[in-house]
Design a protein around this motif. Structure first.
Motif, PDB file in Angstrom:
ATOM      1  N   LEU A 282       0.841  -1.197   0.000  1.00  0.00           N
ATOM      2  CA  LEU A 282       0.000   0.000   0.000  1.00  0.00           C
ATOM      3  C   LEU A 282       0.879   1.251   0.000  1.00  0.00           C
ATOM      4  N   PRO A 283       0.602   2.210  -0.883  1.00  0.00           N
ATOM      5  CA  PRO A 283       1.416   3.442  -0.915  1.00  0.00           C
ATOM      6  C   PRO A 283       1.453   4.169   0.423  1.00  0.00           C
ATOM      7  N   SER A 284       0.359   4.163   1.175  1.00  0.00           N
ATOM      8  CA  SER A 284       0.349   4.840   2.468  1.00  0.00           C
ATOM      9  C   SER A 284       1.296   4.164   3.452  1.00  0.00           C
ATOM     10  N   VAL A 285       1.327   2.829   3.427  1.00  0.00           N
ATOM     11  CA  VAL A 285       2.235   2.083   4.303  1.00  0.00           C
ATOM     12  C   VAL A 285       3.675   2.325   3.888  1.00  0.00           C
ATOM     13  N   ARG A 286       3.936   2.297   2.607  1.00  0.00           N
ATOM     14  CA  ARG A 286       5.299   2.538   2.128  1.00  0.00           C
ATOM     15  C   ARG A 286       5.769   3.933   2.507  1.00  0.00           C
ATOM     16  N   ALA A 287       4.851   4.892   2.486  1.00  0.00           N
ATOM     17  CA  ALA A 287       5.216   6.269   2.845  1.00  0.00           C
ATOM     18  C   ALA A 287       5.664   6.344   4.296  1.00  0.00           C
ATOM     19  N   VAL A 288       4.948   5.658   5.202  1.00  0.00           N
ATOM     20  CA  VAL A 288       5.315   5.667   6.620  1.00  0.00           C
ATOM     21  C   VAL A 288       6.646   4.947   6.823  1.00  0.00           C
ATOM     22  N   VAL A 289       6.811   3.812   6.162  1.00  0.00           N
ATOM     23  CA  VAL A 289       8.053   3.040   6.291  1.00  0.00           C
ATOM     24  C   VAL A 289       9.240   3.870   5.804  1.00  0.00           C
ATOM     25  N   ASP A 290       9.103   4.513   4.654  1.00  0.00           N
ATOM     26  CA  ASP A 290      10.192   5.334   4.122  1.00  0.00           C
ATOM     27  C   ASP A 290      10.491   6.515   5.049  1.00  0.00           C
ATOM     28  N   PHE A 291       9.451   7.090   5.633  1.00  0.00           N
ATOM     29  CA  PHE A 291       9.636   8.205   6.565  1.00  0.00           C
ATOM     30  C   PHE A 291      10.452   7.755   7.779  1.00  0.00           C
ATOM     31  N   LEU A 292      10.077   6.594   8.355  1.00  0.00           N
ATOM     32  CA  LEU A 292      10.788   6.090   9.521  1.00  0.00           C
ATOM     33  C   LEU A 292      12.223   5.710   9.162  1.00  0.00           C
ATOM     34  N   ALA A 293      12.423   5.119   8.001  1.00  0.00           N
ATOM     35  CA  ALA A 293      13.771   4.748   7.588  1.00  0.00           C
ATOM     36  C   ALA A 293      14.643   5.996   7.442  1.00  0.00           C
ATOM     37  N   GLU A 294      14.054   7.062   6.963  1.00  0.00           N
ATOM     38  CA  GLU A 294      14.783   8.320   6.808  1.00  0.00           C
ATOM     39  C   GLU A 294      15.164   8.915   8.168  1.00  0.00           C
ATOM     40  N   ARG A 295      14.242   8.848   9.127  1.00  0.00           N
ATOM     41  CA  ARG A 295      14.451   9.524  10.409  1.00  0.00           C
ATOM     42  C   ARG A 295      15.224   8.674  11.418  1.00  0.00           C
ATOM     43  N   ILE A 296      15.137   7.354  11.305  1.00  0.00           N
ATOM     44  CA  ILE A 296      15.696   6.486  12.358  1.00  0.00           C
ATOM     45  C   ILE A 296      16.911   5.717  11.864  1.00  0.00           C
ATOM     46  N   SER A 297      17.334   5.946  10.636  1.00  0.00           N
ATOM     47  CA  SER A 297      18.442   5.174  10.075  1.00  0.00           C
ATOM     48  C   SER A 297      19.733   5.447  10.856  1.00  0.00           C
ATOM     49  N   ASP A 298      20.677   4.507  10.734  1.00  0.00           N
ATOM     50  CA  ASP A 298      21.969   4.650  11.408  1.00  0.00           C
ATOM     51  C   ASP A 298      22.675   5.941  11.006  1.00  0.00           C
TER      52      ASP A 298
END
Length: 298
Positions: A282-298
């Protein structure tokens, strides 16, 4: 030829099951409980089969209802995906994304970032369920689970995406160090008062940047299996603690705790996102996942 099933009725049924009753489903959907109950009853009437056994105190699926649920959930997700594709083409992601996480993960990893999500995607609604119990993502209708774990996650049918790995630092309060002295080498921790995850946690294995390993034996004085409690105990000067950077980073910056043995760590903890395959598209789920990956990445 009989009329096809009403997709809205399928959605009412799925939401009632995933939220554990008509009242909860009604609150989530923004409609009266009676509407949900009536639509599910109409679905059962059209099918000529009982899907839910309900009394004043219980709400359980029949055997046929459990089998029907799997296909109904798939139909609802396909409809959500079809709508999301159009909405994404027209503009930004929208709709409801349901996420679950354990208490420490929600407090120390997610909270500071999720408050910025509405500004990024104003048409998207996030529902975060915080619980330390085992959550069956598929059965309970969650789109995303965020897990913090020291051991690798078991193989499953869920999609996994690693967000970050946080090292455990050895920390203590300035007041504790004034009274007990600051260890200069791992061996100096032996006999120091320790705040541990359990009273049986009497051996700490430290690893240097060069890969050298040392095992030491501090003296547990208080144990707690919750990192907030451990951090508060360390700030209060009860002893030395091993805390992940996700928990102690801000407190270290404020000077309420001091990192000991800067060249050494005491293991690590990894934060991973899990998604059911279909919902992960789902595009909405992917958007949240990408947001978290951007903010919480190493």
């Amino acid at each position: 030829m009989s009329n096809p099933l009403n997709l809205n009725d399928l959605n009412f049924f799925v939401q009632a099951v995933e939220h554990g009753g008509f009242s909860a489903a009604g609150r989530m959907l923004g409609v009266p409980k009676s509407t949900v109950s009536k639509r599910v009853a109409e679905l059962e009437s059209r099918l000529g089969a009982r899907l839910i056994q309900r009394t004043s105190r219980s709400f359980t699926l029949t055997d046929l209802g459990r089998e029907f649920l799997r296909h109904a959930q798939a139909s609802v997700i396909e409809a959500e995906m079809a709508e999301a594709i159009v909405r994404t083409h027209l503009g930004e992601p929208s709709g409801i994304v349901r996420m679950t996480a354990a208490v420490p993960t929600a407090q120390f990893v997610l909270a500071e970032h999720l408050v910025e999500l509405p500004a990024r995607y104003p048409k998207l609604q996030l529902s975060l369920h915080v619980s330390d119990r085992f959550v069956d993502m598929v059965q309970e209708g969650f789109d995303i689970a965020v897990r913090s774990h020291q051991a690798p996650l078991p193989d499953s049918t869920l999609l996994q995406r690693r967000l970050a790995t946080h090292a455990f630092f050895v920390v203590a309060s300035p007041g504790y160090l004034t009274t007990h002295g600051e260890p200069k080498r791992p061996e100096d921790l032996t006999g120091h008062h320790a705040i541990t995850a359990g009273l049986g946690d009497t051996r700490w294995r430290l690893t240097s940047k060069e890969g050298e390993e040392v095992e030491i034996a501090p003296k547990p004085v208080i144990a707690a299996d919750e990192p907030m409690v451990m951090m508060k105990a360390a700030i209060a000067g009860l002893g030395v603690a091993c805390l992940p950077t996700s928990v102690c980073r801000e407190i270290l910056t404020e000077g309420k705790l001091v990192r000991l043995l800067p060249g050494w760590t005491a293991g690590s903890i990894t934060t991973t996102i899990l998604m059911p395959h279909r919902r992960g598209q789902l595009p909405s789920v992917r958007a949240v996942v990408d947001f978290l990956a951007e903010r919480i990445s190493d």
